[in-house]
Design an enzyme around this catalytic site. Structure first.
Site, mmCIF file in Angstrom:
data_model
loop_
_atom_site.group_PDB
_atom_site.id
_atom_site.type_symbol
_atom_site.label_atom_id
_atom_site.label_comp_id
_atom_site.label_asym_id
_atom_site.label_seq_id
_atom_site.Cartn_x
_atom_site.Cartn_y
_atom_site.Cartn_z
ATOM 1 N N ASN A 8 0.885 -1.165 0.000
ATOM 2 C CA ASN A 8 0.000 0.000 0.000
ATOM 3 C C ASN A 8 0.924 1.218 0.000
ATOM 4 O O ASN A 8 1.436 1.612 1.039
ATOM 5 C CB ASN A 8 -0.885 -0.053 1.255
ATOM 6 C CG ASN A 8 -1.781 1.158 1.387
ATOM 7 O OD1 ASN A 8 -1.765 2.049 0.533
ATOM 8 N ND2 ASN A 8 -2.559 1.206 2.452
ATOM 9 N N ARG A 95 -2.670 -2.180 -3.229
ATOM 10 C CA ARG A 95 -3.856 -1.347 -3.018
ATOM 11 C C ARG A 95 -3.734 -0.161 -3.974
ATOM 12 O O ARG A 95 -2.741 0.567 -3.937
ATOM 13 C CB ARG A 95 -3.907 -0.853 -1.574
ATOM 14 C CG ARG A 95 -5.097 0.041 -1.317
ATOM 15 C CD ARG A 95 -5.172 0.464 0.124
ATOM 16 N NE ARG A 95 -6.282 1.372 0.321
ATOM 17 C CZ ARG A 95 -6.569 1.965 1.460
ATOM 18 N NH1 ARG A 95 -5.830 1.742 2.521
ATOM 19 N NH2 ARG A 95 -7.597 2.778 1.552
ATOM 20 N N HIS A 183 -12.140 3.128 0.472
ATOM 21 C CA HIS A 183 -12.049 2.074 1.503
ATOM 22 C C HIS A 183 -12.652 0.757 1.005
ATOM 23 O O HIS A 183 -13.164 -0.054 1.791
ATOM 24 C CB HIS A 183 -12.793 2.462 2.807
ATOM 25 C CG HIS A 183 -12.086 3.501 3.626
ATOM 26 N ND1 HIS A 183 -12.751 4.540 4.248
ATOM 27 C CD2 HIS A 183 -10.780 3.661 3.927
ATOM 28 C CE1 HIS A 183 -11.887 5.293 4.901
ATOM 29 N NE2 HIS A 183 -10.681 4.774 4.713
ATOM 30 N N GLU A 384 -7.814 -5.478 5.503
ATOM 31 C CA GLU A 384 -7.679 -5.076 4.095
ATOM 32 C C GLU A 384 -6.548 -5.828 3.393
ATOM 33 O O GLU A 384 -6.674 -6.213 2.237
ATOM 34 C CB GLU A 384 -7.435 -3.561 4.019
ATOM 35 C CG GLU A 384 -8.665 -2.764 4.384
ATOM 36 C CD GLU A 384 -8.352 -1.365 4.863
ATOM 37 O OE1 GLU A 384 -7.884 -1.216 6.014
ATOM 38 O OE2 GLU A 384 -8.563 -0.414 4.097
#
Ligand code: AMP
Length: 399
Positions: A8, A95, A183, A384
Site C-alpha cells: 500500500n 492497493r 475504503h 484489508e
C-alpha cells in the site's frame, strides 16, 4: 518459502504485509511493516507475526535526492530485506486508489492495464501516481512476477446513478466528477463476514458499515452490495475524520479564498490536514488522546464526531431502505467503546440498543446489541491486506 507481498504505497509511506502460501482464511501476515517519512527522514520498520520488531532503521539518501528516487530507494530496501528473509515472492498485490469506470473488481497487471490505470491519475493525483510507481518498478525489475491491483473504488461501483451523481453541470459528470467512494477493500472484507456474524437474513438486508479510522467513511449495503457511501469524488467528503473536515458547505472554500487569500495549497491543507478531530480539539487527531483528555475542546470534538457519524447513518438508512444492522470497524470502530456508545445513543429512536458488557469485548467479530434491540449492532475487525492477498491468490490461481 513461497509468499505474497501486499503493498500500500503512498507519497511518503509504503505499508507492506507478507503472507505465506497457501493462503488460509484470515491467516495472519508473517511479516508486516512500513516505511515512513519518505522524502524527509525515511524510517523502515518490519515486524514479525507477533508484532516483534525485526528491523527499525533509517534509509539514508544524499541531501536533495528527488522524491521519486527516494521512493525507489524505499522499495529497493523492502525488496532486499524480503530477499534476506529467504522469501520467494510468488506474486504482489497492490492497493490502488482508482479503478475508474473500467474496473469493478481486482485485475492482474499487464502493460495495457497499467497504461489504463495511469489515465486515472487526474481523478486521484494525491494517491494514484504513488500507488502505480511500485507496480511499474517491480514490472521492470521482475518482468515475470505476477502483480494484481485491488481498487478502493471497485466495491462502490454497484451504487445507482442517483447515489453517484453530483447536481453539477453534466460536462463535469462526464469527465468523472462523480461520487466514487473509497475504503473498498475494507468493505469487501466486511461484506464477506456479515453472514457469519449477523446471520443470513440480516446480512442480506439493509446494513450500514462504519469504517472509522484516521480516514473514516460509511457504506450502506443491500444484499451485500453497496448502494450508497459517504466518501465521494475524493476521500475528503462525508464523515468528520482525524484531520479532514468531511462534508462542509462548499462555499466555505470561496470564503477562505476571498477573505483570507487562501491558495489551492492552503485549501488543500485546510480540508485534509488541519480540520476534523485535530481542528476542532486543537489537541490531537488521535481518538485515544482525545478520549483521555479532560479539555472541553476534546469533548466537543468527540461529540461532533459521533453526532455527524450518526447523521450519516440516518442518511444511509434512507438509501438502504431501512436499517437491519450497523457494523463498526477500523481503528476507532473496532476499539472505541465510547464512540460506539455515543453513536448508538443517537439511534435510540430507531430502537437500537447497545449491550454495555458486549461493547467491552475486543479483538473479535461479534454482536454488541441487546436481545430487544430493533437494530443489530456488531463489531468486525477489518483486514484489508488479507482481502488483497485473497484476491491476488484467487485471480492468479496460486496454491
Ligand atoms: P486506523 O486509521 O484504522 O488505524 O485508526 C486509527 C484511529 O483509531 C486513531 O484515531 C486511534 O486513536 C483510534 N484507536 C485505536 N485504538 C483505539 C482505542 N483503544 N480506543 C479508541 N480509539 C482507538
Amino acid at each position: 518459502m513461497k509468499s505474497l507481498l501486499i503493498i500500500n504505497a503512498g507519497s511518503s509511506s509504503l505499508k507492506f504485509a507478507v503472507f505465506a502460501l497457501p493462503l488460509t482464511q484470515d491467516a495472519p501476515s508473517i511479516y508486516r511493516g512500513q516505511i515512513d517519512g519518505i522524502g524527509a527522514n525515511t524510517q523502515f520498520v518490519a515486524k514479525d507475526v507477533d508484532g516483534k520488531v525485526l528491523l527499525d532503521t533509517i534509509i539514508k539518501s544524499p541531501e536533495g535526492t528527488p522524491l521519486e528516487e527516494q521512493q525507489q530507494l524505499a522499495l529497493d530496501a523492502l525488496l532486499n530485506w524480503i530477499e534476506a528473509q529467504n522469501i520467494q515472492l510468488a506474486a504482489v498485490g497492490h492497493r490502488v486508489l482508482h479503478g475508474g469506470e473500467d474496473y469493478v473488481a481486482p485485475v492482474a497487471i499487464t502493460p495495457e492495464v497499467l497504461a489504463k490505470l495511469e489515465t486515472f491519475i487526474p481523478l486521484g493525483p494525491l494517491h494514484q501516481p504513488h500507488n502505480l510507481r511500485p507496480i511499474r518498478a517491480l514490472a521492470k525489475k521482475y518482468p515475470s512476477l505476477p502483480q494484481v491491483a485491488c481498487f478502493d473504488t471497485a466495491f462502490h461501483r454497484t451504487q445507482p446513478w442517483e447515489a453517484v451523481t453530483y447536481p453539477i453541470p453534466r460536462k463535469f459528470t462526464k469527465e468523472g466528477v462523480i461520487r466514487w467512494g473509497f475504503h473498498g477493500s475494507s468493505y469487501d472484507y466486511i461484506s464477506r463476514q456479515l453472514e457469519g456474524v449477523l446471520g443470513k437474513e440480516k446480512a442480506h438486508g439493509a446494513v450500514v458499515v462504519a469504517h472509522m479510522g484516521n480516514g473514516a467513511s460509511m457504506s450502506a449495503l443491500r444484499d451485500l452490495k453497496c448502494v450508497a457511501t459517504t466518501m465521494g469524488f475524493t476521500a475528503a467528503e462525508g464523515m468528520m475524520m482525524g484531520t479532514r473536515c468531511g462534508t462542509i458547505d462548499p462555499a466555505i472554500v470561496l470564503y477562505l479564498m476571498e477573505r483570507h487569500g487562501y491558495s489551492a495549497a492552503d485549501v488543500s491543507r485546510f480540508l485534509y490536514k488541519e480540520s476534523g478531530l485535530l481542528g476542532v480539539s486543537g489537541i490531537s487527531q488521535d481518538m485515544r488522546t482525545l478520549e483521555s483528555s479532560d479539555a472541553p475542546e476534546a469533548k466537543e470534538a468527540l461529540k461532533l464526531f459521533c453526532y455527524r457519524a450518526a447523521r450519516e447513518i440516518g442518511s444511509l438508512a434512507m438509501a438502504a431502505g431501512g436499517l437491519d444492522a450497523v457494523v463498526f470497524t477500523g481503528g476507532i470502530g473496532e476499539n472505541s467503546q465510547f464512540v460506539r456508545n455515543a453513536v448508538v445513543d443517537y439511534l435510540a429512536w430507531m430502537g437500537a440498543k447497545l449491550d454495555p458488557e458486549l461493547n467491552k469485548v475486543r479483538g473479535k467479530a461479534h454482536c454488541v446489541h441487546t436481545a430487544d434491540s430493533k437494530v443489530a449492532l456488531a463489531v468486525i475487525p477489518t483486514n484489508e491486506e488479507w482481502m488483497i492477498a485473497h484476491h491476488t491468490t484467487t485471480l492468479l490461481s496460486l496454491k
